[in-house]
Write an enzyme that holds these catalytic residues in place. Sequence first.
Site, mmCIF file in Angstrom:
data_model
loop_
_atom_site.group_PDB
_atom_site.id
_atom_site.type_symbol
_atom_site.label_atom_id
_atom_site.label_comp_id
_atom_site.label_asym_id
_atom_site.label_seq_id
_atom_site.Cartn_x
_atom_site.Cartn_y
_atom_site.Cartn_z
ATOM 1 N N GLY A 119 0.849 -1.185 0.000
ATOM 2 C CA GLY A 119 0.000 0.000 0.000
ATOM 3 C C GLY A 119 0.884 1.233 0.000
ATOM 4 N N HIS A 120 1.887 1.210 -0.864
ATOM 5 C CA HIS A 120 2.800 2.344 -0.992
ATOM 6 C C HIS A 120 3.650 2.179 -2.250
ATOM 7 C CE1 HIS A 120 4.809 -0.558 1.842
ATOM 8 N NE2 HIS A 120 5.578 -0.589 0.787
ATOM 9 N N ALA A 121 4.379 3.253 -2.567
ATOM 10 C CA ALA A 121 5.358 3.231 -3.664
ATOM 11 C C ALA A 121 6.619 3.910 -3.139
ATOM 12 C CB ALA A 121 4.813 3.983 -4.868
ATOM 13 N N TYR A 143 5.976 6.840 -0.769
ATOM 14 C CA TYR A 143 4.675 7.477 -0.982
ATOM 15 C C TYR A 143 3.664 6.552 -0.332
ATOM 16 C CZ TYR A 143 6.773 10.356 -4.648
ATOM 17 O OH TYR A 143 7.551 11.230 -5.351
ATOM 18 N N ARG A 167 2.479 -0.889 -4.811
ATOM 19 C CA ARG A 167 2.366 -2.335 -4.643
ATOM 20 C C ARG A 167 1.513 -2.677 -3.429
ATOM 21 N NH1 ARG A 167 7.813 -1.789 -3.379
ATOM 22 N NH2 ARG A 167 7.557 -0.332 -5.101
#
Length: 154
Positions: A68-70, A140, A115
């Site tokens: 749940g981030h990049a 992010y 992802r």
Amino acid sequence: MLLDDPGRSDLPSGQEFPRPGSIRPIELPVISDPRGDLTFVEGNRHLPFDIRRVYYLYNVPVDSTRGGHAHRELEQVVFALSGSFRITVDDGQTRSEYLLRDPRRGLYINRLIWREMDLFSQGAVCMVLASQPYDEADYYRDYDDFLKAVSEAS
Ligand code: T46
């Protein structure tokens, strides 16, 4: 998509550095004999970066969702060392799903890819090889911030 297609164990010489937002399967070598299988990985040979950090996820509840981030700069390769899990990757335009279940076959994830990971099997172990030490400022964690960064990068 299952990561079961044959892949490359070495990057061809002269290959362009992967573009931001790219994803691709990585296949590692295996040496098999009656004692079992041995797989190895070397930075800048089997992966397009120096390995500066290794971490792994284990004891993951089967209904858990992770990611749940990049990342702004980080490149990683994700493997299922044991068991299986789904990883959904999103370059800001297209979402793709991969089922990781083979310790020889990983997924290379460049910077600027969102992802999410779920559908962990009982006892799954996820190992990640990373190009940089941990830095919370590289994340992010807000999807709209990620989309803004993608649009600024293109
Ligand atoms: C990714 C997926 C596949 C550290 O202190 N050092 C580390 O190297 C890492 C990876 C995490 N942490 C701390 C940061 C958080 O306080 O561990 C805690 C859990 O991290 P996070 O919620 O980011 O874990 P995941 O499983 O959601 O994501 C991790 C990676 O952070 C991420 O880069 O791609 O695994």
